[in-house]
Structures are given as C-alpha cells and as structure tokens.
Design a protein around this motif. Structure first.
Motif, PDB file in Angstrom:
ATOM      1  N   PHE A   5       0.846  -1.189   0.000  1.00  0.00           N
ATOM      2  CA  PHE A   5       0.000   0.000   0.000  1.00  0.00           C
ATOM      3  C   PHE A   5       0.881   1.239   0.000  1.00  0.00           C
ATOM      4  O   PHE A   5       2.026   1.211   0.448  1.00  0.00           O
ATOM      5  CB  PHE A   5      -0.929   0.018   1.225  1.00  0.00           C
ATOM      6  CG  PHE A   5      -0.208   0.072   2.538  1.00  0.00           C
ATOM      7  CD1 PHE A   5       0.060   1.278   3.169  1.00  0.00           C
ATOM      8  CD2 PHE A   5       0.230  -1.105   3.144  1.00  0.00           C
ATOM      9  CE1 PHE A   5       0.747   1.320   4.373  1.00  0.00           C
ATOM     10  CE2 PHE A   5       0.916  -1.077   4.356  1.00  0.00           C
ATOM     11  CZ  PHE A   5       1.175   0.145   4.961  1.00  0.00           C
ATOM     12  N   TRP A   6       0.331   2.299  -0.534  1.00  0.00           N
ATOM     13  CA  TRP A   6       1.008   3.591  -0.501  1.00  0.00           C
ATOM     14  C   TRP A   6       0.813   4.208   0.880  1.00  0.00           C
ATOM     15  O   TRP A   6      -0.311   4.295   1.374  1.00  0.00           O
ATOM     16  CB  TRP A   6       0.427   4.517  -1.565  1.00  0.00           C
ATOM     17  CG  TRP A   6       0.698   4.076  -2.978  1.00  0.00           C
ATOM     18  CD1 TRP A   6       0.208   2.962  -3.596  1.00  0.00           C
ATOM     19  CD2 TRP A   6       1.501   4.752  -3.934  1.00  0.00           C
ATOM     20  NE1 TRP A   6       0.664   2.900  -4.882  1.00  0.00           N
ATOM     21  CE2 TRP A   6       1.466   3.989  -5.129  1.00  0.00           C
ATOM     22  CE3 TRP A   6       2.245   5.940  -3.910  1.00  0.00           C
ATOM     23  CZ2 TRP A   6       2.137   4.374  -6.277  1.00  0.00           C
ATOM     24  CZ3 TRP A   6       2.923   6.326  -5.059  1.00  0.00           C
ATOM     25  CH2 TRP A   6       2.865   5.551  -6.224  1.00  0.00           C
ATOM     26  N   PRO A   8       0.110   6.889   3.552  1.00  0.00           N
ATOM     27  CA  PRO A   8      -0.713   8.095   3.428  1.00  0.00           C
ATOM     28  C   PRO A   8       0.021   9.350   3.872  1.00  0.00           C
ATOM     29  O   PRO A   8      -0.177   9.848   4.978  1.00  0.00           O
ATOM     30  CB  PRO A   8      -1.903   7.789   4.338  1.00  0.00           C
ATOM     31  CG  PRO A   8      -1.343   6.887   5.387  1.00  0.00           C
ATOM     32  CD  PRO A   8      -0.312   6.036   4.689  1.00  0.00           C
ATOM     33  N   TRP A  13      -5.859  10.325  -0.953  1.00  0.00           N
ATOM     34  CA  TRP A  13      -5.557  10.050  -2.365  1.00  0.00           C
ATOM     35  C   TRP A  13      -6.589  10.654  -3.306  1.00  0.00           C
ATOM     36  O   TRP A  13      -6.502  10.478  -4.513  1.00  0.00           O
ATOM     37  CB  TRP A  13      -5.490   8.537  -2.587  1.00  0.00           C
ATOM     38  CG  TRP A  13      -4.516   7.883  -1.669  1.00  0.00           C
ATOM     39  CD1 TRP A  13      -4.784   7.057  -0.617  1.00  0.00           C
ATOM     40  CD2 TRP A  13      -3.098   8.043  -1.686  1.00  0.00           C
ATOM     41  NE1 TRP A  13      -3.633   6.696   0.020  1.00  0.00           N
ATOM     42  CE2 TRP A  13      -2.577   7.287  -0.622  1.00  0.00           C
ATOM     43  CE3 TRP A  13      -2.224   8.766  -2.495  1.00  0.00           C
ATOM     44  CZ2 TRP A  13      -1.214   7.230  -0.345  1.00  0.00           C
ATOM     45  CZ3 TRP A  13      -0.868   8.708  -2.227  1.00  0.00           C
ATOM     46  CH2 TRP A  13      -0.386   7.937  -1.157  1.00  0.00           C
ATOM     47  N   TYR A 238      -6.338   1.686  -6.965  1.00  0.00           N
ATOM     48  CA  TYR A 238      -7.224   2.238  -5.948  1.00  0.00           C
ATOM     49  C   TYR A 238      -8.400   1.279  -5.767  1.00  0.00           C
ATOM     50  O   TYR A 238      -9.010   0.841  -6.746  1.00  0.00           O
ATOM     51  CB  TYR A 238      -7.744   3.618  -6.364  1.00  0.00           C
ATOM     52  CG  TYR A 238      -8.525   4.308  -5.270  1.00  0.00           C
ATOM     53  CD1 TYR A 238      -7.873   5.091  -4.329  1.00  0.00           C
ATOM     54  CD2 TYR A 238      -9.897   4.144  -5.165  1.00  0.00           C
ATOM     55  CE1 TYR A 238      -8.578   5.714  -3.303  1.00  0.00           C
ATOM     56  CE2 TYR A 238     -10.609   4.761  -4.140  1.00  0.00           C
ATOM     57  CZ  TYR A 238      -9.945   5.539  -3.218  1.00  0.00           C
ATOM     58  OH  TYR A 238     -10.637   6.136  -2.197  1.00  0.00           O
ATOM     59  N   GLN A 321      -4.150   1.892  -2.885  1.00  0.00           N
ATOM     60  CA  GLN A 321      -4.603   3.133  -2.287  1.00  0.00           C
ATOM     61  C   GLN A 321      -6.084   2.964  -1.967  1.00  0.00           C
ATOM     62  O   GLN A 321      -6.800   2.261  -2.681  1.00  0.00           O
ATOM     63  CB  GLN A 321      -4.385   4.308  -3.229  1.00  0.00           C
ATOM     64  CG  GLN A 321      -2.925   4.570  -3.537  1.00  0.00           C
ATOM     65  CD  GLN A 321      -2.734   5.597  -4.635  1.00  0.00           C
ATOM     66  OE1 GLN A 321      -3.684   5.966  -5.314  1.00  0.00           O
ATOM     67  NE2 GLN A 321      -1.508   6.042  -4.821  1.00  0.00           N
ATOM     68  N   SER A 323      -9.475   4.862   0.794  1.00  0.00           N
ATOM     69  CA  SER A 323      -9.819   5.982   1.674  1.00  0.00           C
ATOM     70  C   SER A 323     -11.132   5.716   2.404  1.00  0.00           C
ATOM     71  O   SER A 323     -12.108   5.300   1.781  1.00  0.00           O
ATOM     72  CB  SER A 323      -9.940   7.265   0.835  1.00  0.00           C
ATOM     73  OG  SER A 323     -10.343   8.359   1.616  1.00  0.00           O
ATOM     74  N   GLN A 325      -7.809   5.228   4.792  1.00  0.00           N
ATOM     75  CA  GLN A 325      -6.875   4.134   4.557  1.00  0.00           C
ATOM     76  C   GLN A 325      -6.911   3.044   5.627  1.00  0.00           C
ATOM     77  O   GLN A 325      -6.912   1.858   5.298  1.00  0.00           O
ATOM     78  CB  GLN A 325      -5.452   4.689   4.435  1.00  0.00           C
ATOM     79  CG  GLN A 325      -4.466   3.659   3.888  1.00  0.00           C
ATOM     80  CD  GLN A 325      -3.552   4.251   2.842  1.00  0.00           C
ATOM     81  OE1 GLN A 325      -3.727   5.359   2.396  1.00  0.00           O
ATOM     82  NE2 GLN A 325      -2.549   3.490   2.460  1.00  0.00           N
TER      83      GLN A 325
END
Length: 350
Positions: A5-6, A8, A13, A238, A321, A323, A325
C-alpha cells in the motif's frame, strides 16, 4: 500475489474530497503501517514529493526519507520502499543513508527510483529540472554510483553529473549486492534505464491488457540485454470494496466528481513533462497514479476475480490506495485477500 500500500503522506488520495479522515502526520502513518503488518500486507511505498500533489501545494505533506527511517525502527516485517529522485539528491550521501536505513530495518529497505516530472516543485526546492532524456541520463549515473558504493570497498566515479574519488562506504547494506531497486517508466528512455540498472518494475494502474503488454515488453528487454529476470512486477491500484456493486459505484461517483481544482496543480507537468503510453483522462487523475484504471471496484468477489486476472497477466504485487486508509486496508485484508485465495484454490482444484 503480494499486497502493499502507498503510505498516506498527503492526507489522502482523492483530489475531489477535502477531508478523508487520514491526517498527514507521522502518528497516523505509524498506526497504518503497524496495523497493516498484522493484517498480512508485505510492502509500503512512500512517495517522495516536497509539495502536496493531492490536496494542493499549500497543504501539509510528510517527507519520505525521514519517515522511512522512523518507520524502520517501529516495524518488524514490512518492506519499506521509498521513492528517490536523483534531481534532489547527492548519490553518495543517498547511498550512505540507504545503507543505514537498511541496517536499521535489518534488510527491509528498498528504493523506488523516480526521474521526476514536476517542474514547479523543482523550482521551489532547488532541483535541476532538465529535459526528459537528460533526467534519465542523470538517473543512470546516480544508479551507477549507488551500486558502486554498495558493492566496492572504495569507489570513484567521473561522470557528466557526478564526480567522487576514493569514496568509502561502511557499513554496507544488509541486502547484497544491493537493496532492491524498483522503477517505473513508459518512455523508451525510461525502459532502457530500467532494463540496464533496476531489479523490479512498478507500473501505474492499467487495464489487464495494458499491464500484460508492459510486462511482456520488459521481459523481452531484459532477455535481449542478457540480464537476470526482473524480481517483481508491481501495479498501483485504488480499491473501492463494498457489500454491493451499487454501493461501490456510488462511492466511485462521489470521488470522481470534480469540485475544486486545487489538487490538480501538478497535472499539466505530469502529462506534458512525462512521456506516457496512455492518454490521461480527468477521471483517471481524480486519484493518484491512475489507480482507477484497474477497476478494483465492487464486491469482495468481483475485486478478487479481477486480482486473479492481473495475477495471470504477470502482476505479483499490488500497491493499493484507498480511503480512509486504515479502515479500508482492514476491509480489504479481511474480505478480499481470503476471497482471492478461495477462488484461486477452486480454480486449481477443477
């Protein structure tokens, strides 16, 4: 399939949603990564941008390398993949810092090499922003210096961009011969650099066919260059996971409705300073890194089926990604990951 995962670092995002309930603070990042370790995630990718490309250039954002070092000390298993942009870094100092973080993490630190695309950011932070191919020539020299310092007792280099003499670097990284070097690129020049110097390929989100073609192309290039096969192929995506498809589509509509253009400040530079293979649409840019193109939107079973299609195309790691997260990573881990295994096993047993 591995799941990453990216981190945050931007406060979210979504360029069209002001408050995603995921503050750009170290405390929140620490909470996310420590929980993700327990949920079965393997990797976090820490983007390196000194301006906030998601919420607007005046919004808060976390610096990548200091965050990576701090997280290395408070995690146990997670691979910490941190972006590095040669236009902002001295390669000898970078090699030293990377070796130290690799020691702190006991061999869990890796690099995502990014040649850069945002001219305005470079102006504000003193980076030397040159033409596209020149940026990749700099990256080539940068990687030669990193590898030389990580593998040789003393190393000298005399290039167009960098010059060092009889440099000692000790201790070396835990990983030998070097921490894994990831990179992404869609231009011919970018692919040449990745083929010559890197260990793994990172892709923006794309359709199954787009991604399959990229993977097959990179495999051919490595074979032709008589290089070892790339270690992995990762893709950004995403995720919108809901109990019903209708709920997922409602969320997709919500996040792609443009209300404020503040988060689109870097779009012109991204589309004009990079050489992209696909035309970028405004909806694609509603979230970072073309994350909507894989269409991981729907019920757990629908998403799991799409993940298996990407696995069949050659993707072996997803960099997710979502939200907010923390909550959505947990939902994905508990509902989608087991469903992928279940469907894979059922196909195997047919």
């Amino acid at each position: 399939m591995k799941y990453g995962f990216w981190l945050p670092i931007f406060g979210g995002w979504l360029r069209n949603v002001e408050d995603e309930n995921m503050p750009p603070t170290f405390d929140y990042a620490k909470k996310v990564i420590q929980h993700a370790e327990t949920w079965g995630y393997d990797t976090t990718l820490i983007a390196e941008l000194y301006l906030n490309d998601i919420k607007g250039i005046e919004a808060d954002s976390i610096e990548a390398w200091t965050t990576a070092a701090a997280l290395a000390a408070v995690t146990e298993k997670m691979e910490i993949m941190t972006a590095v942009r040669p236009v902002f870094h001295n390669p000898a100092v970078t090699a030293k810092m990377a070796a130290n973080i690799d020691q702190i993490s006991n061999g869990r630190f890796t690099l995502n090499v990014v040649s850069g695309w945002w001219e305005e950011e470079a102006k504000q932070y003193g980076g030397e922003f040159t033409e596209h191919n020149d940026r990749y020539d700099r990256t080539s020299e940068f990687l030669e210096v990193l590898k030389g310092l990580w593998t040789e007792e003393t190393f000298s280099y005399d290039g167009k961009f960098y010059n060092i003499k009889n440099t000692n670097l000790s201790p070396k990284p835990v990983q030998r011969p070097n921490p894994i070097l990831y990179a992404g690129g869609e231009s011919e020049k970018g692919k040449q650099v990745i083929t010559a110097y890197c260990d793994a390929y990172v892709m923006h989100g794309g359709t199954v066919e787009e991604v399959r073609n990229k993977i097959e192309d990179m495999k051919r290039r490595r074979k032709k260059a008589e290089k070892e096969a790339l270690q992995s192929f990762s893709m950004a995506a995403y995720v919108i996971c809901r109990d019903t498809e209708e709920e997922a589509q409602e969320e997709l509509h919500r996040i792609t409705t443009v209300k404020d253009a503040a988060g689109y400040a870097g779009m012109k530079d991204f589309t004009t300073k990079s050489e992209l293979e696909q035309q970028l649409k405004l909806q694609d840019y509603s979230v970072s890194n073309r994350g909507l193109r894989p269409n991981l939107v729907g019920t757990p079973e629908q998403i799991a089926k799409r993940i298996l299609a990407y696995e069949a195309a050659g993707v072996d790691q997803l960099l997710l990604q979502c939200s907010p997260q923390l909550e959505e990573l947990e939902r994905f881990a508990k509902q989608v990951m087991p469903k992928v295994e279940e469907l894979r096993n059922s196909l195997t047993n047919i």
